[in-house]
Design an enzyme around this catalytic site. Structure first.
Site, short mmCIF file in Angstrom:
data_model
loop_
_atom_site.label_atom_id
_atom_site.label_comp_id
_atom_site.label_asym_id
_atom_site.label_seq_id
_atom_site.Cartn_x
_atom_site.Cartn_y
_atom_site.Cartn_z
N ARG A 64 1.08 -1.30 0.16
CA ARG A 64 0.04 -0.11 0.06
C ARG A 64 0.79 1.15 -0.05
O ARG A 64 0.43 2.24 -0.40
CB ARG A 64 -1.17 -0.14 1.19
CG ARG A 64 -2.22 -1.11 0.88
CD ARG A 64 -3.20 -1.10 2.04
NE ARG A 64 -2.46 -1.25 3.39
CZ ARG A 64 -3.37 -1.41 4.35
NH1 ARG A 64 -4.61 -1.78 4.10
NH2 ARG A 64 -2.97 -1.75 5.64
N GLU A 101 4.87 -9.25 15.93
CA GLU A 101 4.10 -9.78 17.06
C GLU A 101 4.49 -11.25 17.35
O GLU A 101 4.82 -11.57 18.39
CB GLU A 101 2.73 -9.62 17.09
CG GLU A 101 1.99 -9.53 18.54
CD GLU A 101 0.57 -9.18 18.69
OE1 GLU A 101 -0.16 -9.41 19.38
OE2 GLU A 101 0.05 -8.27 17.69
#
Length: 178
Positions: A64, A101
């Site tokens: 993006r 994460e």
């Protein structure tokens, strides 16, 4: 830097999608911006104004970051350099791994496209925790260039992305903050 009018237009255009991609996440869908060419042009003009005369190249983070990054580079009349996920670019490449994460990831750019001494803008659509952007900045530095700016359409407060980027002594800009 963004006008109140541009902020208002974007806030009424970007869709909030609750519980996507997982419960508890409020996804900010920027795709409706691309249905309005004039609004897209306003976003590009704002991002270009931030960087005009301050950068020699723009790096966009897959995928993006390409949506606005290419147009920013064209408007600034500077090169656009792809930063991609591992395995997507032909050799020779420069890689940087970073922690997620759960696990880790690698991003890459083609060796030699970023030139030593260049002032580089790193652009992506959204700044959250800053891990990918930090890795992109390290890729730039590995090639002897300087990250002089970071720009984003959206910055998410409370996830400390801005804090992670302070070590690069670069300007950080996002049009919207949530």
């Amino acid at each position: 830097m963004a006008s109140a009018d541009l902020i208002k237009k974007l806030e009424s255009t970007i869709e909030n999608i609750p519980d996507f991609p997982i419960p508890g996440i409020q996804f900010k869908d920027i795709s409706p911006i691309f249905l309005n060419p004039k609004l897209y042009e306003e976003v590009i003009a704002d991002l270009v104004a931030f960087s005009k005369g301050k950068v020699d190249a723009v790096c966009g983070i897959e995928s993006r970051g390409y949506l606005f990054g290419i147009a920013i580079a064209v408007a600034l009349e500077v090169p656009f350099i792809l930063i991609r996920k591992a395995g997507k670019l032909p050799p020779p490449i420069i890689s940087e791994s970073y922690d997620l994460e759960y696990g880790s990831a690698i991003i890459e750019t083609r060796e030699g496209q970023i030139k030593a001494g260049q002032r580089v803008l790193i652009h992506d659509d959204l700044l959250a925790t800053g891990g990918t952007t930090e890795a992109a900045a390290k890729l730039v530095e590995k090639q002897g260039a300087t990250v002089s700016q970071f720009s984003f359409l959206i910055g998410l407060k409370g996830l400390n992305g801005d804090e992670k980027l302070k070590k690069f002594n670069a300007e950080v800009y996002h049009i919207l903050e949530y």
